[in-house]
Write a protein that holds these residues in place. Structure first.
Motif, mmCIF file in Angstrom:
data_model
loop_
_atom_site.group_PDB
_atom_site.id
_atom_site.type_symbol
_atom_site.label_atom_id
_atom_site.label_comp_id
_atom_site.label_asym_id
_atom_site.label_seq_id
_atom_site.Cartn_x
_atom_site.Cartn_y
_atom_site.Cartn_z
ATOM 1 N N MET A 63 -24.151 -44.568 53.512
ATOM 2 C CA MET A 63 -23.266 -45.206 54.486
ATOM 3 C C MET A 63 -21.820 -44.994 54.077
ATOM 4 O O MET A 63 -21.533 -44.599 52.944
ATOM 5 N N LEU A 64 -20.910 -45.272 54.999
ATOM 6 C CA LEU A 64 -19.474 -45.174 54.749
ATOM 7 C C LEU A 64 -18.989 -46.512 54.202
ATOM 8 O O LEU A 64 -19.163 -47.549 54.842
ATOM 9 N N THR A 65 -18.421 -46.502 53.014
ATOM 10 C CA THR A 65 -17.940 -47.756 52.422
ATOM 11 C C THR A 65 -16.432 -47.924 52.541
ATOM 12 O O THR A 65 -15.937 -49.058 52.508
ATOM 13 N N GLU A 66 -15.707 -46.818 52.694
ATOM 14 C CA GLU A 66 -14.249 -46.938 52.741
ATOM 15 C C GLU A 66 -13.656 -45.700 53.395
ATOM 16 O O GLU A 66 -14.174 -44.587 53.244
ATOM 17 N N ILE A 67 -12.574 -45.907 54.116
ATOM 18 C CA ILE A 67 -11.812 -44.780 54.654
ATOM 19 C C ILE A 67 -10.337 -45.049 54.395
ATOM 20 O O ILE A 67 -9.853 -46.180 54.544
ATOM 21 N N ARG A 68 -9.651 -44.026 53.950
ATOM 22 C CA ARG A 68 -8.207 -44.117 53.699
ATOM 23 C C ARG A 68 -7.518 -43.065 54.553
ATOM 24 O O ARG A 68 -7.902 -41.892 54.541
ATOM 25 N N ILE A 69 -6.516 -43.487 55.301
ATOM 26 C CA ILE A 69 -5.823 -42.593 56.231
ATOM 27 C C ILE A 69 -4.331 -42.620 55.922
ATOM 28 O O ILE A 69 -3.742 -43.697 55.747
ATOM 29 N N GLU A 70 -3.721 -41.443 55.875
ATOM 30 C CA GLU A 70 -2.283 -41.330 55.670
ATOM 31 C C GLU A 70 -1.685 -40.414 56.735
ATOM 32 O O GLU A 70 -2.182 -39.308 56.944
ATOM 33 N N SER A 71 -0.663 -40.897 57.403
ATOM 34 C CA SER A 71 0.161 -40.085 58.311
ATOM 35 C C SER A 71 -0.643 -39.413 59.402
ATOM 36 O O SER A 71 -0.409 -38.255 59.751
ATOM 37 N N ALA B 166 -1.252 -34.870 57.074
ATOM 38 C CA ALA B 166 -2.088 -36.058 57.227
ATOM 39 C C ALA B 166 -3.294 -35.925 56.303
ATOM 40 O O ALA B 166 -3.802 -34.815 56.080
ATOM 41 N N VAL B 167 -3.746 -37.046 55.765
ATOM 42 C CA VAL B 167 -4.864 -37.043 54.833
ATOM 43 C C VAL B 167 -5.877 -38.100 55.260
ATOM 44 O O VAL B 167 -5.505 -39.235 55.582
ATOM 45 N N VAL B 168 -7.147 -37.708 55.285
ATOM 46 C CA VAL B 168 -8.237 -38.644 55.556
ATOM 47 C C VAL B 168 -9.229 -38.540 54.406
ATOM 48 O O VAL B 168 -9.677 -37.442 54.067
ATOM 49 N N GLU B 169 -9.543 -39.675 53.805
ATOM 50 C CA GLU B 169 -10.477 -39.697 52.682
ATOM 51 C C GLU B 169 -11.564 -40.722 52.951
ATOM 52 O O GLU B 169 -11.269 -41.869 53.316
ATOM 53 N N GLY B 170 -12.795 -40.319 52.805
ATOM 54 C CA GLY B 170 -13.913 -41.229 53.019
ATOM 55 C C GLY B 170 -14.789 -41.309 51.788
ATOM 56 O O GLY B 170 -14.999 -40.316 51.091
ATOM 57 N N ARG B 171 -15.302 -42.503 51.524
ATOM 58 C CA ARG B 171 -16.220 -42.695 50.396
ATOM 59 C C ARG B 171 -17.602 -43.039 50.957
ATOM 60 O O ARG B 171 -17.744 -43.987 51.745
ATOM 61 N N PHE B 172 -18.622 -42.267 50.550
ATOM 62 C CA PHE B 172 -19.969 -42.430 51.086
ATOM 63 C C PHE B 172 -20.948 -42.782 49.970
ATOM 64 O O PHE B 172 -20.814 -42.287 48.835
ATOM 65 N N THR B 173 -21.927 -43.606 50.298
ATOM 66 C CA THR B 173 -23.050 -43.866 49.405
ATOM 67 C C THR B 173 -24.328 -43.390 50.085
ATOM 68 O O THR B 173 -24.397 -43.326 51.317
ATOM 69 N N THR B 174 -25.335 -43.083 49.285
ATOM 70 C CA THR B 174 -26.596 -42.555 49.830
ATOM 71 C C THR B 174 -27.789 -43.414 49.435
ATOM 72 O O THR B 174 -28.933 -42.996 49.585
#
Length: 584
Positions: free
Chosen positions: A1-9, A62-70
């Motif tokens: 699942m997606l636990t976190e998303i970080r978005i810049e610009s 622009a930067v998009v970062e996602g953290r996923f767990t399985t």
């Protein structure tokens, strides 16, 4: 699942972090605050094409970062994802999660990273596609396309193995048909090519060149051209080492004789050092004897006249005839011959060969027709079940009288279609890449109405509910994945909105569900409520989690823009309490 998303610009968002949990998460906020940018960011993580215009004004990228767990996936899915990570050289974080990142430059190309390693955007998309299912308003439009409808039915029917078998047989059939047609159309040309290859191979076989023979001949010819000089040098060297064979006195002055006397003299003493030197002299004597022996062999092998040179030159001329025609050297000629024999084996233009190939085409056509019929049977059987289950879901979405149907029919071939496939039923079908079927979703909003194609019969709100119902049914086999809905409730209100909220909450029992919504009836069912709102200069947006009174205020704002009024809050609290008491 997606636990976190970080978005810049990205768009309206300057910098924001959203944290997600299991269950149902909703994102709400005023129009223009950037809610959809969260979904856009997830699309970028899914490998979507980067759009430089999305980069926030004044920023370079622009930067998009996602953290996923399985951890919520089954062992097979985890193993598949681990295989993708290993293939990319990516690594999990210390807590076992995987970080995916996409950057979009205003002036240059986009970059993708997975587990700390730079990867192609497609590789990033292949990984996240196994974890994320994204649904937006454009997906509703895609649902009206025949290929999307066929794909949805195949997912439900688990038709992938049957479809793969059909495609492999179709490729083999088309290849064999093309080969047969090519041979028939080019019989004269192919026969000439066959004759040319046969003549050339016979010429090569007659000469019978051996690997590296041309290089060996050059060395032999050089040696034979200097026969007298070589013989004199070898004879002189042999005489110096062991004496001339026809001179009895010369051996007494040879190197071998001298070394023999030296060794005998040293061995006659009792001095250890001298006796040790006798051993070295003995080794030298052995080397001299070996060299003399090789010189004897060399002299014996030298021809006594020039006839050997003439034979070598004649052989060289034969090989040059081949290297002028077929390759630069003998090894190349041999390689050309091997390839030509393979080609000749494929150029069977005899009546027997054509008959055998035609029989192969017919055999593949029968196998393909049966595979197509099997695939059609799987689809027809699944279509009835899928239509029944989607209709039941629509009933739960305040569409009790709606009827959903799926028509699977044969894609009939034109009379002049040379590639028509004769099915076991006797029908002539067009053998497309996805089978011989046409799949069409039908819909009727009320009982008694004729079902019409979905594109012609469903309004925007109805189409939203059809897509949601379809996804609820299809999601049964994808437990543990994350499903993202971007305003799937567009055009819906009242009791239907409540039912959509209930269905999304039910779906969240087996999936992580993230929804961008304007409807308070949907937001009330959320386990996590995130609000995207403007804060700071230049329209900067932030993502904030709301609970308690803040959540009540947000629901009141969504209901009637009355976030600060007591009556609005009272209605919002009543809606929230009702959703929390609802036994889904």
């Amino acid at each position: 699942m997606l636990t976190e998303i970080r978005i810049e610009s990205l768009g309206a968002i300057s910098a924001a972090v959203g944290e997600f949990d299991r269950g149902l998460t909703v994102l709400t906020g005023e129009t223009g605050t950037g809610k959809t940018m969260v979904v856009t960011g997830l699309h970028l993580l899914g490998g979507a094409r980067a759009d430089a215009t999305r980069v926030r004004s004044g920023a370079d990228r622009a930067v998009v970062e996602g953290r996923f767990t399985t951890t919520d996936l089954d062992d097979a899915a985890v193993a598949q994802l681990d295989g993708m990570l290993d293939a990319s050289g990516a690594e999990r974080d210390e807590d076992g999660s995987v970080i995916a990142l996409r950057s979009v430059s205003r002036d240059g190309p986009s970059r993708a990273y997975l587990g700390g390693r730079s990867v192609p955007a497609k590789s990033l998309g292949d990984f996240t596609t196994e974890l994320l299912t994204l649904h937006g308003q454009n997906d509703q439009l895609r649902l009206m396309r025949p290929e999307e409808q066929r794909g949805a039915l195949d997912r439900f029917a688990k038709a992938a193995p049957a479809l793969e078998r059909y495609r492999k047989l179709r490729d083999a059939w088309l290849t064999a048909r093309h080969d047969l047609s090519d041979r028939r159309n080019r019989m004269r040309e192919l026969a000439l090519e066959s004759d040319r290859l046969t003549f050339a191979l016979n010429e090569i076989d007659t000469v019978d060149p051996q690997p590296g023979e041309d290089d060996a001949l050059v060395a032999d010819i050089v040696r034979l051209s200097e026969l007298d000089t070589l013989r004199e040098a070898a004879f002189t060297a042999h005489a110096a080492l062991s004496g001339a064979p026809d001179d009895a006195d010369a051996s007494a002055h040879s190197a071998a004789d001298s070394l023999g006397r030296a060794r005998a003299a040293l061995e006659s003493t009792d001095d250890p050092k001298l006796r040790a030197l006798a051993g070295q002299v003995g080794e030298a004597l052995t080397v001299v004897a070996d060299a003399a022996g090789e010189l004897t062999g060399f002299l014996d092998e030298l021809p006594v006249d020039a006839s050997a040179l003439e034979a070598k030159l004649a052989r060289q001329a034969e090989l040059r005839t081949l290297t002028r025609k077929y390759a630069a050297d003998v090894d190349g000629v041999l390689q050309w011959a091997r390839e030509s024999r393979d080609r000749l084996a494929q150029l069977d233009v005899s009546e027997e060969g054509l008959t055998a190939l035609a029989a192969r085409v017919d055999e593949l056509a029968r196998e393909l027709a049966q595979a197509a019929a099997d695939l059609s049977g799987i689809r027809r059987k699944a279509a009835k079940r899928l239509a029944k289950e989607v209709t039941a879901e629509l009933s739960g979405l305040a569409m009790a009288d709606a009827q959903f149907g799926i028509d699977v029919s044969i894609d009939a071939a034109d009379q002049d279609d040379p590639a028509a496939l004769a099915l076991p039923t006797g029908e002539r079908a067009r053998a497309g890449a996805d089978g011989v079927d046409q799949v069409e979703f039908g819909f009727a909003a009320h009982r008694g109405m004729d079902q019409l194609p979905l594109a012609k019969s469903a309004s925007g709100g109805e189409l939203s509910r059809v897509m949601l119902a379809l996804e609820v049914v299809l999601s049964a086999s994808a437990a543990g994945t994350t499903m993202v809905f971007d305003e799937v409730d567009a055009g819906v209100g009242g009791r239907a909105a409540v039912q959509i909220g209930r269905r999304l909450a039910r779906l969240a029992r087996t999936h992580q569900v993230i929804v961008v919504t304007h409807l308070p009836q949907v937001a009330a069912y959320a386990d996590v409520h995130l609000v995207v709102h403007s804060a700071g200069p230049k329209g900067t947006s932030v993502v904030r989690r709301v609970t308690g009174d803040e959540r009540v205020a947000e629901l009141a704002r969504m209901m009637a823009g009355l976030g600060e009024s007591d009556s609005g809050r009272a209605h919002a609290r009543e809606l929230l309490d009702a959703a929390q008491r609802d036994e889904i």
